[in-house]
Design a protein around this motif. Sequence first.
Motif, PDB file in Angstrom:
ATOM      1  N   ASN A  95       5.772   4.779   1.387  1.00  0.00           N
ATOM      2  CA  ASN A  95       5.692   4.626  -0.056  1.00  0.00           C
ATOM      3  C   ASN A  95       5.152   3.252  -0.439  1.00  0.00           C
ATOM      4  O   ASN A  95       4.213   3.139  -1.234  1.00  0.00           O
ATOM      5  N   VAL A  96       5.715   2.213   0.129  1.00  0.00           N
ATOM      6  CA  VAL A  96       5.310   0.849  -0.209  1.00  0.00           C
ATOM      7  C   VAL A  96       3.857   0.598   0.207  1.00  0.00           C
ATOM      8  O   VAL A  96       3.072   0.038  -0.565  1.00  0.00           O
ATOM      9  N   ALA A  97       3.488   1.034   1.406  1.00  0.00           N
ATOM     10  CA  ALA A  97       2.113   0.832   1.865  1.00  0.00           C
ATOM     11  C   ALA A  97       1.122   1.560   0.965  1.00  0.00           C
ATOM     12  O   ALA A  97       0.073   1.016   0.601  1.00  0.00           O
ATOM     13  N   THR A  98       1.461   2.773   0.558  1.00  0.00           N
ATOM     14  CA  THR A  98       0.578   3.543  -0.323  1.00  0.00           C
ATOM     15  C   THR A  98       0.460   2.896  -1.692  1.00  0.00           C
ATOM     16  O   THR A  98      -0.646   2.778  -2.237  1.00  0.00           O
ATOM     17  N   CYS A  99       1.576   2.459  -2.245  1.00  0.00           N
ATOM     18  CA  CYS A  99       1.544   1.811  -3.568  1.00  0.00           C
ATOM     19  C   CYS A  99       0.729   0.522  -3.533  1.00  0.00           C
ATOM     20  O   CYS A  99      -0.046   0.250  -4.453  1.00  0.00           O
ATOM     21  N   TRP A 100       0.876  -0.276  -2.473  1.00  0.00           N
ATOM     22  CA  TRP A 100       0.082  -1.501  -2.359  1.00  0.00           C
ATOM     23  C   TRP A 100      -1.395  -1.176  -2.220  1.00  0.00           C
ATOM     24  O   TRP A 100      -2.258  -1.843  -2.804  1.00  0.00           O
ATOM     25  N   ALA A 101      -1.715  -0.151  -1.428  1.00  0.00           N
ATOM     26  CA  ALA A 101      -3.115   0.242  -1.261  1.00  0.00           C
ATOM     27  C   ALA A 101      -3.719   0.657  -2.602  1.00  0.00           C
ATOM     28  O   ALA A 101      -4.831   0.242  -2.951  1.00  0.00           O
ATOM     29  N   LEU A 102      -2.978   1.438  -3.377  1.00  0.00           N
ATOM     30  CA  LEU A 102      -3.461   1.862  -4.694  1.00  0.00           C
ATOM     31  C   LEU A 102      -3.613   0.673  -5.636  1.00  0.00           C
ATOM     32  O   LEU A 102      -4.601   0.557  -6.371  1.00  0.00           O
ATOM     33  N   TYR A 103      -2.646  -0.222  -5.613  1.00  0.00           N
ATOM     34  CA  TYR A 103      -2.708  -1.417  -6.452  1.00  0.00           C
ATOM     35  C   TYR A 103      -3.946  -2.249  -6.114  1.00  0.00           C
ATOM     36  O   TYR A 103      -4.683  -2.689  -6.998  1.00  0.00           O
ATOM     37  N   LEU A 104      -4.167  -2.464  -4.826  1.00  0.00           N
ATOM     38  CA  LEU A 104      -5.320  -3.268  -4.414  1.00  0.00           C
ATOM     39  C   LEU A 104      -6.642  -2.582  -4.742  1.00  0.00           C
ATOM     40  O   LEU A 104      -7.622  -3.249  -5.103  1.00  0.00           O
ATOM     41  N   LEU A 105      -6.678  -1.256  -4.654  1.00  0.00           N
ATOM     42  CA  LEU A 105      -7.902  -0.549  -5.038  1.00  0.00           C
ATOM     43  C   LEU A 105      -8.191  -0.702  -6.530  1.00  0.00           C
ATOM     44  O   LEU A 105      -9.346  -0.843  -6.924  1.00  0.00           O
ATOM     45  N   VAL A 106      -7.145  -0.705  -7.336  1.00  0.00           N
ATOM     46  CA  VAL A 106      -7.323  -0.907  -8.778  1.00  0.00           C
ATOM     47  C   VAL A 106      -7.821  -2.325  -9.054  1.00  0.00           C
ATOM     48  O   VAL A 106      -8.660  -2.543  -9.925  1.00  0.00           O
ATOM     49  N   GLN A 107      -7.329  -3.290  -8.294  1.00  0.00           N
ATOM     50  CA  GLN A 107      -7.727  -4.688  -8.476  1.00  0.00           C
ATOM     51  C   GLN A 107      -9.150  -4.960  -7.982  1.00  0.00           C
ATOM     52  O   GLN A 107      -9.759  -5.955  -8.368  1.00  0.00           O
ATOM     53  N   HIS A 108      -9.663  -4.097  -7.113  1.00  0.00           N
ATOM     54  CA  HIS A 108     -10.988  -4.300  -6.511  1.00  0.00           C
ATOM     55  C   HIS A 108     -11.828  -3.031  -6.665  1.00  0.00           C
ATOM     56  O   HIS A 108     -11.993  -2.255  -5.719  1.00  0.00           O
ATOM     57  N   PRO A 109     -12.391  -2.816  -7.858  1.00  0.00           N
ATOM     58  CA  PRO A 109     -13.132  -1.580  -8.128  1.00  0.00           C
ATOM     59  C   PRO A 109     -14.333  -1.356  -7.203  1.00  0.00           C
ATOM     60  O   PRO A 109     -14.664  -0.214  -6.900  1.00  0.00           O
ATOM     61  N   HIS A 110     -14.980  -2.436  -6.752  1.00  0.00           N
ATOM     62  CA  HIS A 110     -16.131  -2.251  -5.866  1.00  0.00           C
ATOM     63  C   HIS A 110     -15.690  -1.586  -4.555  1.00  0.00           C
ATOM     64  O   HIS A 110     -16.345  -0.649  -4.074  1.00  0.00           O
ATOM     65  N   GLU A 111     -14.577  -2.060  -3.982  1.00  0.00           N
ATOM     66  CA  GLU A 111     -14.057  -1.449  -2.754  1.00  0.00           C
ATOM     67  C   GLU A 111     -13.612  -0.011  -3.021  1.00  0.00           C
ATOM     68  O   GLU A 111     -13.751   0.856  -2.169  1.00  0.00           O
ATOM     69  N   GLN A 112     -13.079   0.219  -4.217  1.00  0.00           N
ATOM     70  CA  GLN A 112     -12.683   1.573  -4.600  1.00  0.00           C
ATOM     71  C   GLN A 112     -13.906   2.492  -4.596  1.00  0.00           C
ATOM     72  O   GLN A 112     -13.846   3.616  -4.086  1.00  0.00           O
ATOM     73  N   ASP A 113     -15.025   2.006  -5.127  1.00  0.00           N
ATOM     74  CA  ASP A 113     -16.258   2.800  -5.134  1.00  0.00           C
ATOM     75  C   ASP A 113     -16.758   3.068  -3.713  1.00  0.00           C
ATOM     76  O   ASP A 113     -17.189   4.179  -3.397  1.00  0.00           O
ATOM     77  N   LEU A 114     -16.682   2.036  -2.854  1.00  0.00           N
ATOM     78  CA  LEU A 114     -17.103   2.214  -1.465  1.00  0.00           C
ATOM     79  C   LEU A 114     -16.235   3.246  -0.755  1.00  0.00           C
ATOM     80  O   LEU A 114     -16.738   4.088   0.003  1.00  0.00           O
ATOM     81  N   LEU A 115     -14.935   3.185  -0.984  1.00  0.00           N
ATOM     82  CA  LEU A 115     -14.027   4.154  -0.377  1.00  0.00           C
ATOM     83  C   LEU A 115     -14.334   5.561  -0.875  1.00  0.00           C
ATOM     84  O   LEU A 115     -14.376   6.510  -0.090  1.00  0.00           O
ATOM     85  N   ARG A 116     -14.557   5.693  -2.173  1.00  0.00           N
ATOM     86  CA  ARG A 116     -14.872   7.002  -2.750  1.00  0.00           C
ATOM     87  C   ARG A 116     -16.148   7.571  -2.120  1.00  0.00           C
ATOM     88  O   ARG A 116     -16.196   8.744  -1.749  1.00  0.00           O
ATOM     89  N   GLU A 117     -17.176   6.718  -1.968  1.00  0.00           N
ATOM     90  CA  GLU A 117     -18.418   7.158  -1.326  1.00  0.00           C
ATOM     91  C   GLU A 117     -18.170   7.619   0.109  1.00  0.00           C
ATOM     92  O   GLU A 117     -18.703   8.641   0.544  1.00  0.00           O
ATOM     93  N   GLU A 118     -17.378   6.864   0.835  1.00  0.00           N
ATOM     94  CA  GLU A 118     -17.076   7.227   2.218  1.00  0.00           C
ATOM     95  C   GLU A 118     -16.337   8.561   2.300  1.00  0.00           C
ATOM     96  O   GLU A 118     -16.614   9.390   3.151  1.00  0.00           O
ATOM     97  N   LEU A 119     -15.401   8.778   1.371  1.00  0.00           N
ATOM     98  CA  LEU A 119     -14.650  10.032   1.368  1.00  0.00           C
ATOM     99  C   LEU A 119     -15.533  11.214   1.012  1.00  0.00           C
ATOM    100  O   LEU A 119     -15.396  12.294   1.597  1.00  0.00           O
ATOM    101  N   VAL A 120     -16.447  11.013   0.083  1.00  0.00           N
ATOM    102  CA  VAL A 120     -17.367  12.098  -0.293  1.00  0.00           C
ATOM    103  C   VAL A 120     -18.250  12.460   0.885  1.00  0.00           C
ATOM    104  O   VAL A 120     -18.484  13.650   1.150  1.00  0.00           O
ATOM    105  N   LYS A 121     -18.714  11.460   1.631  1.00  0.00           N
ATOM    106  CA  LYS A 121     -19.547  11.716   2.814  1.00  0.00           C
ATOM    107  C   LYS A 121     -18.756  12.479   3.878  1.00  0.00           C
ATOM    108  O   LYS A 121     -19.308  13.350   4.558  1.00  0.00           O
ATOM    109  N   ALA A 122     -17.496  12.141   4.020  1.00  0.00           N
ATOM    110  CA  ALA A 122     -16.668  12.797   5.056  1.00  0.00           C
ATOM    111  C   ALA A 122     -16.405  14.244   4.689  1.00  0.00           C
ATOM    112  O   ALA A 122     -16.260  15.099   5.495  1.00  0.00           O
TER     113      ALA A 122
END
Length: 122
Positions: A95-122
């Motif tokens: 739970n804590v690891a997931t919440c921190w990951a989500l928080y950090l993705l919100v704080q860093h939208p560029h990394e969020q976009d990169l992750l989204r692109e990677e997931l779409v490719k997968a």
Amino acid sequence: MMNPAFAYSNIKEMVPIFIHVSSILKGLIENEINQGNSNINLTPYISKAALDIIGLVAYNSILNSSPSTLQIAITILSEYVPFIGDIPIGHDTTNVATCWALYLLVQHPHEQDLLREELVKA
């Protein structure tokens, strides 16, 4: 000792459970948004989802409906030994690891976009 449980073949069989619980989680968060809530505390939702996944994978049962024996014991022991309540139990670390990951993705939208692109490719 637990490594065999996390082998690709075993994880692959768990994917439908991950998708099912994630779909429920998504619906609960969408309900919050549809009610006009824009500042949503995800911690209780993620905690219950993690517990549901663990329960379904390990015991073919949903566990979030009542506290476990371990949770009850920790609550009682923490009255006498204060630091006992600070010991994380199985789903809390997820739970804590997931919440921190989500928080950090919100704080860093560029990394969020990169992750989204990677997931779409997968």
